[in-house]
Design an enzyme around this catalytic site. Structure first.
Site, mmCIF file in Angstrom:
data_model
loop_
_atom_site.group_PDB
_atom_site.id
_atom_site.type_symbol
_atom_site.label_atom_id
_atom_site.label_comp_id
_atom_site.label_asym_id
_atom_site.label_seq_id
_atom_site.Cartn_x
_atom_site.Cartn_y
_atom_site.Cartn_z
ATOM 1 N N GLY A 96 45.932 -21.500 1.506
ATOM 2 C CA GLY A 96 47.235 -21.301 2.455
ATOM 3 C C GLY A 96 48.093 -22.446 2.568
ATOM 4 N N GLY A 97 47.210 -23.882 2.670
ATOM 5 C CA GLY A 97 48.021 -24.996 2.754
ATOM 6 C C GLY A 97 48.701 -25.436 1.403
ATOM 7 C CE LYS A 125 52.676 -18.144 10.714
ATOM 8 N NZ LYS A 125 51.336 -17.713 11.239
ATOM 9 N N GLY A 159 43.891 -25.228 7.835
ATOM 10 C CA GLY A 159 43.513 -23.990 7.305
ATOM 11 C C GLY A 159 43.042 -24.038 5.970
ATOM 12 C CB SER A 160 42.296 -21.354 3.610
ATOM 13 O OG SER A 160 43.434 -20.755 3.171
ATOM 14 C CD GLU A 218 35.386 -25.234 4.715
ATOM 15 O OE1 GLU A 218 35.168 -25.588 5.818
ATOM 16 O OE2 GLU A 218 36.576 -25.185 4.121
ATOM 17 C CB CYS A 246 37.669 -28.734 10.112
ATOM 18 S SG CYS A 246 38.202 -29.567 11.533
ATOM 19 C CD GLU A 254 41.205 -29.962 8.811
ATOM 20 O OE1 GLU A 254 40.683 -29.485 8.068
ATOM 21 O OE2 GLU A 254 41.270 -30.082 10.172
#
Length: 521
Positions: free
Chosen positions: A245-246, A184, A241-242, A392, A302, A265
């Site tokens: 979202g993860g 994606k 990502g965030s 973060e 990251c 991650e």
């Protein structure tokens, strides 16, 4: 390479079924010409069906053929490196020279995984020969190897548009394992994604592999990602990502009739601890180096070192002054996307609302999506009661935490949740404190750095890019480095097989000459 804006589904270029989008140049806030196709559940189903149809043949390719395929992807990436870097720079605002280096790194990763495949250690071969005379019961012959888990869905990341994107380490390690890949693409860099996808598909065709070995889809909103996670033929998911979202993808995958692993991650502030003797000896040097690494990629990495913790004492003022100077001199630079810029500003505001004081800031932004650097400061006691300060803020900012003594430093260390990395700066006189701090950090991170900074890291066999939640959803695995291939493997035992029916790597003669454990030796 001429861009078409199409989705890449197996051997087919597929036009829009769910509308189109244009890339945004964040440096100019202008849309870039060329409409890129958006797809939906039907395109996911076509890609997943092709990936499933290709899986048995691809996962059983010889190691030599699979390695040659990975080498060809690297060659194809090298051939488009200049074009790829130029397009990625247009879509991200990152320097073109930096992106050429990222493209070179992506090609290198494919070659590294080709070498992993040739050596075959990732198969973890084991042979326990039959013991027909064993009492009280004979033992049958048992043999084990790792095989690919199945078709894999990979979500491209936004902050590294090449090495964590279509041609990133997730794709390289999954293909090395023998998994077929549905990628994606991230909508922040659609042109760069297409160039990478075509380089991979070209290698699929050059090696006459089944077309479903690789596909690239793209969509708007969350629907296409949800369709990927929900698809019954997809057997694993990776995401960078965030945390929000993860974890949405992770929870969705666990609600399937057949739950699947989601390797995320997500978030990390990569705390840096400066111990007293190091602070007194080289406080200014450490402070300057810390901010230098924090500013890389406009703080959108990251592994950005975001929080520095030290005991207020000899060398503290020199460290603080060096950090303030470096931040004050930092120019504002374009961030990757409007959404990231907005999140950065809200993250900074949340920290200031929680009591952190802004003690330095870089040049004011002149462009709409430029990130202004900032340095904030807070006392350790306050940090311990305001949990938002440990969150973060993805951008060019850092937090200086000054603590009273060793006990408070250790308390702050224990307050952190899971991290991708942590760092300690120390001298010989700091070893007693370092020994006390080390087990605290081991429980909270996958990588501990001494007398350096978390960013960057090498891509090697010893690399770990992972850690306890919320850094990742599964701290047992790394998403970077040669052992990241383990995410896409599962063990199969072959019991009582005739030699001719065994996988070649497990036959008595070991025709591939691969390393094996035989009867425990």
């Amino acid at each position: 390479m001429k861009l078409t804006g199409h989705l890449i589904i197996g051997a087919s270029d597929v036009g829009a079924t769910e509308g189109t989008m244009k890339a945004l140049n964040p440096a100019t806030n202008q849309l870039i010409e060329l409409d890129f196709a958006l797809g939906g559940a039907a395109e996911v189903d076509r890609a997943a069906t092709l990936a499933d149809e290709a899986f048995d043949a691809y996962s059983h390719t010889s190691l030599a053929r699979r390695a040659a395929f990975l080498d060809s992807i690297a060659d194809n990436l090298d051939a488009v490196r200049t074009e790829l870097a130029a397009r990625a720079a247009l879509e991200t605002g990152l320097p073109e020279a930096q992106l050429e280096g990222e493209a070179a790194k992506a090609a290198t990763q494919f070659r590294q995984f080709a070498d992993v495949v040739r050596k075959g250690r990732f198969l973890q071969l084991a042979v326990d020969p039959a013991q027909p005379d064993r009492l009280p019961r004979p033992r049958m012959d048992h043999r084990l190897q790792k095989i690919a888990i199945g078709p894999v869905a990979i979500f491209g990341a936004s902050n590294f548009p090449i090495s964590y994107s279509v041609a990133g380490g997730d794709t390289a390690s999954a293909l090395a394992a023998g998994a077929t890949v549905i990628l994606k693409a991230h909508n922040a860099h659609p042109g760069a994604s297409e160039i990478q996808a075509r380089a991979i598909r070209k290698a699929v065709q050059e090696h006459e592999l089944p077309e479903g070995v690789f596909s690239m889809v793209r969509g708007s909103g969350n629907a296409i990602g949800e369709a990927l996670v929900d698809h019954p033929l997809v057997q694993a998911v990776t995401f960078t990502g965030s945390e929000r979202g993860g974890m949405a993808l992770y929870r969705r995958a666990q609600q399937r009739p057949d739950p699947i692993p989601v390797f995320t991650e997500m978030t990390s502030v990569n705390p840096t601890f400066i111990l007293p003797h190091a602070l007194a000896t080289r406080g200014a040097q450490i402070g300057d180096g810390f901010v230098e690494r924090m500013l890389v990629n406009v703080g959108q990495a990251c592994l950005k070192p975001a929080i520095l913790i030290t005991i207020e004492g000899d060398g503290f003022e020199a460290l603080r002054a060096a950090m303030v100077k470096r931040v004050n001199e930092a120019p504002a630079r374009t961030m990757l996307a409007p959404g990231i810029h907005a999140s950065y500003r809200s993250g900074l505001a949340a920290m200031e609302n929680a009591g952190a004081r802004r003690i330095a800031e870089g040049a004011a932004p002149s462009g709409e999506w430029e990130g202004q650097s900032a340095l904030l400061e807070v006392e350790g006691a306050h940090f311990l009661i305001e949990t938002v300060l440990a969150h973060e803020a993805f951008g060019p900012s850092a937090l200086l935490v000054k603590v009273r003594d060793e006990a408070e430093l250790l308390a702050v260390a224990r307050a952190f949740k899971g991290q991708l990395s942590a760092a300690m700066h120390l001298e010989d006189g700091d070893r007693a404190l370092a020994h006390r701090l080390l087990p605290v950090l081991e429980r909270r991170t996958g990588r501990i750095v001494v007398n350096a900074f978390a960013h960057p890291q090498e891509v090697t066999f010893a690399t770990v890019h992972g850690g306890p939640f919320p850094a990742t959803s599964d701290s047992r695995f790394t998403s970077v480095g040669m052992t990241s291939i383990e995410r896409f493997l599962r063990p199969v035992a072959y019991q009582g097989f005739p030699d001719a029916l065994l996988p070649e790597a497990l036959r008595d003669a070991n025709p591939l000459k691969l390393p094996r454990i035989v009867d425990g030796q």
